[in-house]
Design an enzyme around this catalytic site. Structure first.
Site, PDB file in Angstrom:
ATOM      1  N   HIS A   1       0.831  -1.184   0.000  1.00  0.00           N
ATOM      2  CA  HIS A   1       0.000   0.000   0.000  1.00  0.00           C
ATOM      3  C   HIS A   1       0.878   1.251   0.000  1.00  0.00           C
ATOM      4  O   HIS A   1       1.890   1.314   0.680  1.00  0.00           O
ATOM      5  CB  HIS A   1      -0.972   0.008   1.175  1.00  0.00           C
ATOM      6  CG  HIS A   1      -0.355  -0.062   2.554  1.00  0.00           C
ATOM      7  ND1 HIS A   1       0.315  -1.172   3.047  1.00  0.00           N
ATOM      8  CD2 HIS A   1      -0.316   0.866   3.536  1.00  0.00           C
ATOM      9  CE1 HIS A   1       0.736  -0.930   4.274  1.00  0.00           C
ATOM     10  NE2 HIS A   1       0.366   0.299   4.603  1.00  0.00           N
TER      11      HIS A   1
ATOM     12  N   GLY B   1      -4.813   3.745   0.202  1.00  0.00           N
ATOM     13  CA  GLY B   1      -4.952   5.108   0.684  1.00  0.00           C
ATOM     14  C   GLY B   1      -4.968   6.165  -0.405  1.00  0.00           C
ATOM     15  O   GLY B   1      -4.687   7.336  -0.132  1.00  0.00           O
TER      16      GLY B   1
END
Length: 204
Positions: free
Chosen positions: A125, A159
């Site tokens: 991520h 995100g």
């Protein structure tokens, strides 16, 4: 569609009907939908794929996580192989017509995926995300390193919001993958328009 791809990954937090209804509303602005539903059994996954088709989501936009058999049997666009999944090379040899994505976490993973014949890689991520609580994000600099070495499209995940898309694309990503930012938004239609608008703008 812009030249940057938008992938939507199911959250596992919605029931099948709700996900399919949202998918049908936003599908024109989406390049691929990833079905990643670890809690569903095989029959339920088949019903989910069939419902997407009934609701006019093209199966040419549907990618199944880990289940090569279902992707092949239901004539979906392709398969997303998780880090612990089947080797890309084996899937490519056995299912040459499937679009194959591979989830990677390092340059070594990238080289294996490329060598095995992956069509794209999913890397992240990138930023802090609620789906990976307590885990340090890899960040923009590591994304730049991956994209600089990659010969296949790199789809960034984790995100990613409209406000940081330009930064992600500036690091060389060929597209983004989004989960809750769209699927769990108060208004998914407004949300996806914001993401797509930033993708069209590209790098500031």
């Amino acid at each position: 569609m812009s030249r940057y791809e938008l992938h939507i990954i199911s959250t596992g937090l919605q029931n099948v009907k709700e996900f399919c209804e949202i998918a049908s509303l936003i599908q024109k602005d989406v390049d691929y939908f990833h079905i990643r539903e670890k809690a569903l059994n095989t029959r339920q996954l088949i019903e989910m794929i069939e419902l997407l088709k009934e609701m006019r989501v093209p199966l040419s936009k549907v990618i199944i996580n880990d289940r090569v058999d279902l992707a092949y049997m239901k004539k979906a666009a392709g398969i997303q192989l998780p880090y612990h999944g089947a080797p890309v090379s084996l899937v490519r040899k056995s299912f040459p017509d499937l679009k194959i994505g591979s989830s990677i976490h390092s340059l070594e993973d990238l080289k294996v995926a490329e060598g095995g014949g992956a069509d794209f890689v999913l890397y992240g991520h990138i930023f802090e995300t609620n789906s990976k609580p307590g885990k340090k994000p890899r960040g923009i600099n590591q994304l730049k390193e991956i994209t600089s070495y990659s010969s296949v499209p790199v789809i960034a995940i984790g995100g990613i919001k409209p406000s940081n898309i330009s930064e992600v694309l500036g690091a060389g990503a060929n597209g983004i993958a989004v989960m809750s930012g769209i699927l769990l938004a108060e208004d998914p239609i407004i949300s996806i328009k914001e993401y797509r608008q930033q993708l069209k703008r590209g790098v500031d």
